[in-house]
Design an enzyme around this catalytic site. Structure first.
Site, mmCIF file in Angstrom:
data_model
loop_
_atom_site.group_PDB
_atom_site.id
_atom_site.type_symbol
_atom_site.label_atom_id
_atom_site.label_comp_id
_atom_site.label_asym_id
_atom_site.label_seq_id
_atom_site.Cartn_x
_atom_site.Cartn_y
_atom_site.Cartn_z
ATOM 1 N N ASP A 126 1.718 1.020 4.009
ATOM 2 C CA ASP A 126 1.669 -0.245 3.265
ATOM 3 C C ASP A 126 2.900 -1.071 3.649
ATOM 4 O OD1 ASP A 126 1.224 -2.248 1.125
ATOM 5 O OD2 ASP A 126 -0.146 -0.770 0.301
ATOM 6 N N HIS A 169 2.405 -2.580 6.741
ATOM 7 C CA HIS A 169 1.852 -3.910 6.495
ATOM 8 C C HIS A 169 2.893 -5.014 6.590
ATOM 9 C CE1 HIS A 169 -1.812 -2.186 4.068
ATOM 10 N NE2 HIS A 169 -1.739 -1.721 5.297
#
Length: 462
Positions: free
Chosen positions: A258, A281
């Site tokens: 993430d 991310h």
């Protein structure tokens, strides 16, 4: 009558030019503000001298978890030994809470509470592991594994590892298997309601969800920390900052499933310096505004980052229906390598299995500057400014941007975003213009006016 109209027209023209000049001055004032503001990095972050429990003159009081019954075989539950050792160290001035090297300590969900006596050191040289079975997790701690609460002036340091044993949690995630219910999962390390905390040298890996959360805290310095988890591990943010101020992250290497770093509501004066990010991310502000909530983030600096093989580069993400603002953010000196979506503002963020309804309110985004960002992307849209029609993004500034795609051209997407670029801007951001197209996006006028005021506007050539 003709004389009247001539005088009227002349006065009107002078007024318009004066307004234009004033507005151009305002643009330069915002540019200078965004270029110059900084966050104090604090004092020397070097660790204290390694404590010696054999020296009578060290001045430190060693509190070793082994002395309180910890076994350190990775199988026996050492939670109570850690709590007992903590209670002793916390109540002793100049104590060193020691997790010795060469051992694996199984510790269940625990909150270590302050306040503590002055100059406490948490020295982690061994490995702390979490129970690996979600079904046996203590329901009283749904979001916490190792929590530290109400501390002042504490230093966490060492060459040890905090291992969340998260693989079974990831398998049970609704993002891995849509038939599974979505449920909360613990954070490996949480620092809450604390101040003047230093964290250096630790490795945090394989967390159940987020790896390291800084919450409701002030003056936290994190350096030389390594955070790692597989790129497909869901919701495993690296460092998550919420409701905190004066936080500095420096020389950290983060690769997860993430966001490498996420900064959310009520956070300000955040500086990230020399951050290695990937996989993951990217580096994000947000998400903000979920469930019609208020989100406010101000004064954020990223100075120096290498972002590789990520789903995003530098990103601001907000949900429709929220309120608040993101303001005064500077992303500079960033190198991308195969990063999808290198530069993103997304006011339509929707991380939900259901379609998010259209809403008119939004978290307002303004005064964002991108300086010296280059590298390669896997996306056609190298820059994306997807902003709300009712709350547009304003004062977005680009300078020295050079993004390429190995197998094609790149472009910039804009919706309801205004600002300007100067120097090298590739791909071109012609869509990012303010309402006064005649002067507000005119680099020559910005440079000329800045020089007439004796100000140093950054130039394209470095």
């Amino acid at each position: 009558m003709e004389t009247f109209f001539f005088v009227f027209s002349l006065c009107f023209s002078i007024t318009v030019l004066g307004l234009a000049d004033n507005r151009l001055h305002d643009k330069i004032a915002i540019l200078e503000k965004l270029r110059k503001f900084d966050i104090y990095e604090g004092d020397d972050m070097d660790p204290f001298e390694r404590p010696s429990w054999t020296s009578e003159h060290s001045g430190k009081v060693l509190v070793n978890v082994d002395g309180f019954g910890a076994v350190g075989n990775g199988i026996s539950d050492d939670s109570q030994a850690f709590v007992s050792a903590w209670n002793q160290a916390c109540s002793t001035p100049k104590a060193v809470f020691l997790v010795p090297e060469g051992r694996r300590y199984l510790v269940n969900a625990t909150t270590f509470k302050g306040p503590c006596k002055k100059k406490l050191i948490v020295q982690i040289d061994g490995t702390i592991v979490a129970p690996d079975d979600p079904k046996k997790w203590d329901p009283n701690f749904p979001r916490i594994w190792l929590g530290f609460d109400n501390l002042t002036g504490v230093r966490f340091q060492g060459s040890g590892v905090i291992d969340g044993s998260g693989s079974k949690w990831w398998e049970a995630s609704c993002k891995k298997n849509k038939s599974n219910p979505c449920r909360e999962a613990p954070t490996a390390l949480t620092i809450h309601s604390s101040s003047a905390v230093r964290v250096r040298g630790l490795t945090i890996q394989n967390s159940q969800q987020m790896h390291f959360v800084i919450s409701h805290s002030d003056s936290v310095r994190v350096s030389n920390v390594l955070i790692s988890a597989p790129g497909d591990s869901p919701n495993t943010d690296g460092i998550h900052i919420t409701e905190s101020t004066n936080v500095v992250l420096q020389n950290c290497k983060i690769g997860t499933g993430d966001d490498c770093v996420s900064i959310v509501n009520a956070s300000s004066n955040i500086k990230m310096k020399t951050i290695y990010c990937g996989p993951g991310h990217g580096i994000s502000i947000g998400s903000l505004g979920k469930n019609n909530s208020t989100g406010i983030v101000t004064n954020v600096v990223l100075d120096g980052a290498f972002i590789t093989n990520t789903a995003n580069g530098v990103r601001i993400k907000t949900w429709q229906g929220g309120s608040g603002y993101v303001r005064a953010v500077r992303f500079e000196n960033v190198k991308m390598e195969n990063a999808a979506n290198p530069i993103v503002i997304d006011q339509f963020y929707c991380d939900s299995p259901n379609i998010c309804p259209n809403q008119t309110s939004a978290v307002q985004i303004s005064e964002i500057i991108y300086l010296n960002i280059s590298g390669t992307t896997t996306s056609k849209e190298a820059m994306k400014f997807a902003c709300s029609d009712t709350f547009p993004c304003t004062n977005i500034i680009l300078n020295n941007i050079d993004l390429e795609r190995n197998d094609g051209t790149v472009e910039t997407y804009c919706n309801s975003a205004t600002g300007y670029g100067f120097g090298v801007v590739h791909p071109a951001a012609d869509c990012l213009t303010s309402n006064d197209k005649d002067f507000c996006s005119d680099e020559a006028k910005i440079m000329q006016l800045a020089e007439s005021r004796g100000e140093n506007v950054i130039h394209a050539e470095l």
